[in-house]
Motif scaffolding. Structure first.
Motif, PDB file in Angstrom:
ATOM      1  N   LYS B  64      73.295  51.059  22.235  1.00 24.47           N
ATOM      2  CA  LYS B  64      72.608  49.827  21.839  1.00 24.47           C
ATOM      3  C   LYS B  64      72.961  49.511  20.385  1.00 24.47           C
ATOM      4  O   LYS B  64      73.064  50.430  19.568  1.00 24.47           O
ATOM      5  CB  LYS B  64      71.086  50.015  21.949  1.00 24.47           C
ATOM      6  CG  LYS B  64      70.642  50.699  23.248  1.00 24.47           C
ATOM      7  CD  LYS B  64      70.180  49.692  24.281  1.00 24.47           C
ATOM      8  CE  LYS B  64      69.937  50.341  25.612  1.00 24.47           C
ATOM      9  NZ  LYS B  64      68.542  50.424  25.995  1.00 24.47           N
ATOM     10  N   THR B  77      70.713  43.775  25.738  1.00 21.66           N
ATOM     11  CA  THR B  77      70.829  45.217  26.021  1.00 21.66           C
ATOM     12  C   THR B  77      69.774  46.033  25.282  1.00 21.66           C
ATOM     13  O   THR B  77      69.539  47.184  25.618  1.00 21.66           O
ATOM     14  CB  THR B  77      72.228  45.774  25.669  1.00 21.66           C
ATOM     15  OG1 THR B  77      72.439  45.623  24.256  1.00 21.66           O
ATOM     16  CG2 THR B  77      73.331  45.075  26.424  1.00 21.66           C
ATOM     17  N   ASN B  79      66.656  45.482  25.285  1.00 20.24           N
ATOM     18  CA  ASN B  79      65.465  45.553  26.128  1.00 20.24           C
ATOM     19  C   ASN B  79      65.693  46.568  27.255  1.00 20.24           C
ATOM     20  O   ASN B  79      66.488  46.348  28.164  1.00 20.24           O
ATOM     21  CB  ASN B  79      65.181  44.162  26.705  1.00 20.24           C
ATOM     22  CG  ASN B  79      63.908  44.141  27.534  1.00 20.24           C
ATOM     23  OD1 ASN B  79      63.383  45.188  27.921  1.00 20.24           O
ATOM     24  ND2 ASN B  79      63.413  42.942  27.811  1.00 20.24           N
ATOM     25  N   ASP B  80      64.979  47.709  27.173  1.00 20.29           N
ATOM     26  CA  ASP B  80      65.209  48.798  28.130  1.00 20.29           C
ATOM     27  C   ASP B  80      64.994  48.391  29.577  1.00 20.29           C
ATOM     28  O   ASP B  80      65.569  48.985  30.489  1.00 20.29           O
ATOM     29  CB  ASP B  80      64.287  49.982  27.802  1.00 20.29           C
ATOM     30  CG  ASP B  80      64.741  50.680  26.534  1.00 20.29           C
ATOM     31  OD1 ASP B  80      65.919  50.486  26.155  1.00 20.29           O
ATOM     32  OD2 ASP B  80      63.934  51.406  25.925  1.00 20.29           O
ATOM     33  N   GLU B  81      64.161  47.395  29.793  1.00 17.05           N
ATOM     34  CA  GLU B  81      63.924  46.959  31.173  1.00 17.05           C
ATOM     35  C   GLU B  81      65.171  46.378  31.822  1.00 17.05           C
ATOM     36  O   GLU B  81      65.299  46.341  33.039  1.00 17.05           O
ATOM     37  CB  GLU B  81      62.806  45.900  31.199  1.00 17.05           C
ATOM     38  CG  GLU B  81      61.439  46.517  31.046  1.00 17.05           C
ATOM     39  CD  GLU B  81      60.360  45.466  30.881  1.00 17.05           C
ATOM     40  OE1 GLU B  81      60.606  44.300  31.248  1.00 17.05           O
ATOM     41  OE2 GLU B  81      59.280  45.826  30.369  1.00 17.05           O
ATOM     42  N   THR B  83      68.270  47.609  31.354  1.00 24.67           N
ATOM     43  CA  THR B  83      69.375  48.569  31.399  1.00 24.67           C
ATOM     44  C   THR B  83      70.007  48.704  32.782  1.00 24.67           C
ATOM     45  O   THR B  83      71.221  48.617  32.940  1.00 24.67           O
ATOM     46  CB  THR B  83      68.902  49.949  30.893  1.00 24.67           C
ATOM     47  OG1 THR B  83      68.420  49.766  29.559  1.00 24.67           O
ATOM     48  CG2 THR B  83      70.041  50.950  30.885  1.00 24.67           C
TER      49      THR B  83
END
Lengths: 282, 292
Positions: B64, B77, B79-81, B83
Motif C-alpha cells: 500500500k 487500495t 481501503n482494506d475492504e 483488497t
C-alpha cells in the motif's frame, strides 16, 4: 590439460518408470582458456552436462576427465578446487553480514590461508567482478540485483578455479548489468587464462561472448561450432527451440532482396558495414 | 477516474522499512503518477532495483502506498475492504514458475484461485477448462506441474489467474527464466488475451523485443517514471535509453549507427519488416553498383 568428456550418458530416475535420459553419448573436449557457450532449450540436458564437470553428477556411461582427474575417482576435493560452479540465481545463496565475509566464506572453508593472503585474494576477486571497496562492508542484501550476483560469483572466483562454469548467469539482469558481467568474465579469461563455460538459452548473448558454441538438443550434442558459423542454419536452430539475433533475420531478408548480401550476419556492427556497401550515403 | 481507467496511481511514494535500528528506510517509489487504461498493453522497463517490482505490487494491493493513492477499477487500495476485490481484478505472475504452482496436478493448480474465491464447483470446472484452453494447455490438464517446461508452467500460472476472471494481468519478469521458445509461447498468450479478450496487460521485462509489442512503454528509474511513450518514441532516443542502463532492439541500433555515419534513416525502426521496407526504399532511389 583440458576437460575431456567421452561418451557421457546420464539418466535420471534410472530403472524406474520415470526414467529419463538427460544426456546421451556426448563426446567433447574443452581446451584450457576457451570461452565456451553451452546452449539449448529448457530440458535439453545442458545443466545436467555441466554438473558432471565438478562431479556433482556421475556418468552412467562414459567418462569425464578434468585436468587428468576422473570425476569417478576419490579426488573430488581436488576437482572442486579446479572447477568453480556458479548456479542459477547464485545471489539466493548469499547469507553473510557483509559482502567481504560472503566472498571469504568459500575460501575460508576450503583453504587454510594466512590472513593477509586471504585478504588479498578476497579483494582481488571483488575487483575482478567490478565491486568497489566501499561495497565490502555493506550487507549483501542492500545491493542491487546485478551487484548481488557479482558478489556471489566473486565468492567462487576467490578460490582460484582454473575452470569457471556459470549456469544462466545473466537471467534477470538488466542489459547494462549483463554487458558488465560479460566484460568481467572476458577479462578474467584473458588475463588469468581461466576456462569460462557458460550455460545459456540465448544464442545472441553467446555469439557476442564465446569463441566456441556447443548446442545441446534432446540430450545430445547437436552442434559444435563458432559464433560466425552458428547462424548459417537458422531453421535448424529454430527446430531446436532456439532463435537467431534480430539482425540475422534482417540479413536473411536483405539477402532475398539484394543479390550477394550475406545472410549470416549476427552483429550490429557487421550489419552496419554491409549496408554501407549497398546503400549510398545521401 | 472513470470507467475506462484500469489503474490510477496518484503521487505515490513507497519505502521499505529498515530491517535494523541503525539502518535507514529504503526509498523505492518516489512520486509516481500513472494511469493505465482498460485494454492497454503496457511494458515497464528499468534497471535492476529501479522500483518496477514495487510498483507492480502497489497495483494489486500487495503493498500500500506510504503517501498518495492507487485506484484499481475505482477502488482505493488503502481501503482494506477492497483488497480481495482488487486481487480478483488484477492477477500477478512472478518470475520463477516453481514458486507459484501449488497443485500436484495442473488442473488442481488452476482451480486453486477460484476455489478461494468461493466459486461453486461446477462453475470452477468450466472456468478451469476454459482457462487451460485459452493458454493452449488443455492436453496437460492431468499432468504433474514438475513435468512441464518453464514456459508451460508460466502458462499454467496465467491460466490460474484467468480462472479468477481478472480484468488485468501483471507479469513481473515472468519471461526472464524462459528459453526463446518459452518466451514466445507466453507472449503469444498475452497478445491473444489483450487483443482478443480485452484484458489489460502490464508486463515487466528486460527483453527489448518484448517491449516493442506494447501499446505503451514506461521507463522506471530511481522510483520515478522518467520516460513514457509508444515503443517507437521510447527507442528512437538510443543514447538516452542506453544511459538508463537499458538497450534498444538491434535493428534500431543498426539505423542509429548508420545515421551517425551520415545517413538519414528514420530513428524509430523497431522491427525487421520495417527495416527491410526502409532499405528497399533507399535502394530504389539510391542504387550503387550492380549488386541489385
Amino acid at each position: 590439460m583440458a576437460i575431456e568428456i567421452k561418451n557421457l550418458t546420464h539418466i535420471y530416475n534410472k530403472d524406474t518408470v520415470m526414467e529419463k535420459v538427460a544426456v546421451r553419448d556426448v563426446t567433447v573436449t574443452i581446451r584450457d582458456g576457451e570461452k565456451v557457450g553451452i546452449i539449448g532449450h529448457t530440458g535439453s540436458g545442458k545443466s545436467t552436462l555441466v554438473q558432471h564437470l565438478n562431479g556433482l553428477l556421475k556418468p552412467h556411461a562414459g567418462q569425464v576427465i578434468v585436468n587428468g582427474i576422473d570425476t569417478m575417482s576419490k579426488d573430488i576435493k581436488e576437482l572442486r578446487k579446479m572447477v568453480g560452479m556458479v548456479f542459477q540465481y547464485p545471489e539466493h545463496q548469499l547469507f553473510e553480514e557483509t559482502v567481504y565475509k560472503d566472498i571469504a566464506f568459500g575460501l575460508k572453508k576450503q583453504f587454510r590461508l594466512p590472513e593477509d593472503e586471504a585478504d588479498l585474494r578476497i579483494r582481488e576477486a571483488a575487483a575482478e567482478m567490478g565491486l568497489s571497496k566501499e561495497l565490502m562492508d555493506k550487507s549483501p542484501f542492500e545491493l542491487s540485483g546485478g551487484q548481488k550476483r557479482r558478489v556471489a560469483i566473486a565468492g567462487v572466483l576467490v578460490t582460484g578455479p582454473s575452470i569457471l562454469v556459470l549456469d544462466e548467469p545473466t537471467a534477470g539482469l538488466d542489459p547494462k548489468g549483463r554487458d558488465e558481467l560479460f566484460r568481467s568474465l572476458s577479462e578474467i579469461n584473458r588475463t588469468k587464462k581461466t576456462t569460462v563455460i557458460i550455460v545459456s538459452h540465448s544464442m545472441e548473448e553467446m555469439a557476442g561472448f564465446a569463441d566456441r558454441i556447443l548446442v545441446m538438443n534432446k540430450g545430445s550434442l547437436a552442434m559444435d561450432t563458432t559464433p560466425d558459423k552458428a547462424f548459417e542454419n537458422v531453421e535448424l536452430l529454430e527446430s531446436m527451440g532456439l532463435s537467431a539475433p534480430q539482425v540475422t533475420y534482417m540479413a536473411r531478408g536483405l539477402a532475398r532482396i539484394i543479390k550477394g548480401f550475406p545472410s549470416d550476419i549476427h552483429t550490429v556492427d557487421r550489419m552496419v558495414e554491409e549496408i554501407m556497401k549497398v546503400v549510398k550515403r545521401p | 477516474m472513470n470507467d475506462i481507467t484500469m489503474i490510477q496511481a496518484k503521487n505515490v511514494y513507497y519505502y521499505y522499512k529498515a530491517m535494523s535500528e541503525n539502518a535507514e528506510n529504503v526509498e523505492a517509489i518516489n512520486g509516481i503518477d500513472l494511469e493505465i487504461k482498460k485494454g492497454e498493453f503496457l511494458v515497464l522497463l528499468g534497471r535492476n532495483g529501479s522500483g518496477k517490482s514495487t510498483l507492480c505490487r502497489l497495483f494489486n494491493a500487495l503493498l500500500k502506498p506510504r503517501t498518495g493513492t492507487v485506484f484499481v477499477n475505482g477502488m482505493d487500495t488503502l481501503n482494506d475492504e477492497n483488497t480481495w476485490l482488487i486481487r480478483k481484478d488484477v492477477g500477478m505472475v512472478f518470475q520463477n514458475p516453481d514458486n507459484q504452482i501449488v497443485g500436484n496436478v495442473v488442473e488442481e493448480d488452476v482451480a486453486f484461485g477460484p476455489e478461494n474465491l468461493g466459486v461453486p464447483p461446477e462453475e470452477i470446472r468450466k472456468r478451469v477448462d476454459r482457462s487451460l484452453k485459452t493458454v493452449g494447455m488443455s492436453d496437460f490438464a492431468l499432468y504433474a506441474p514438475h513435468r512441464l517446461s518453464g514456459g508451460q508452467k508460466q502458462k499454467v500460472a496465467i491460466a490460474g489467474i484467468l480462472a479468477m476472471e481478472p480484468q488485468c494481468i501483471i507479469l513481473d519478469e515472468a519471461t526472464s527464466m524462459l528459453d526463446p521458445w518459452g518466451r514466445k509461447e507466453v507472449l503469444d498468450v498475452l497478445l491473444d488475451l489483450n487483443k482478443n479478450r480485452g484484458i489489460t496487460v502490464i508486463h515487466v521485462t528486460h527483453h527489448m523485443e518484448e517491449a516493442c509489442l506494447a501499446d505503451r512503454v514506461a521507463v522506471v528509474d530511481n522510483g520515478k517514471i522518467i520516460a513514457e511513450g509508444t515503443p517507437a518514441e521510447i527507442f528512437s532516443d538510443v543514447e538516452r535509453i542506453k544511459g538508463m542502463g537499458l538497450d534498444v532492439p538491434q535493428v534500431t541500433e543498426v539505423f542509429y549507427k548508420l545515421n551517425k555515419k551520415g545517413y538519414k534513416f528514420p530513428n524509430d525502426i523497431l522491427t525487421v519488416d520495417e527495416a527491410l521496407k526502409v532499405i528497399m526504399e533507399n535502394l530504389a532511389v539510391n542504387r550503387i553498383g550492380n549488386r541489385n
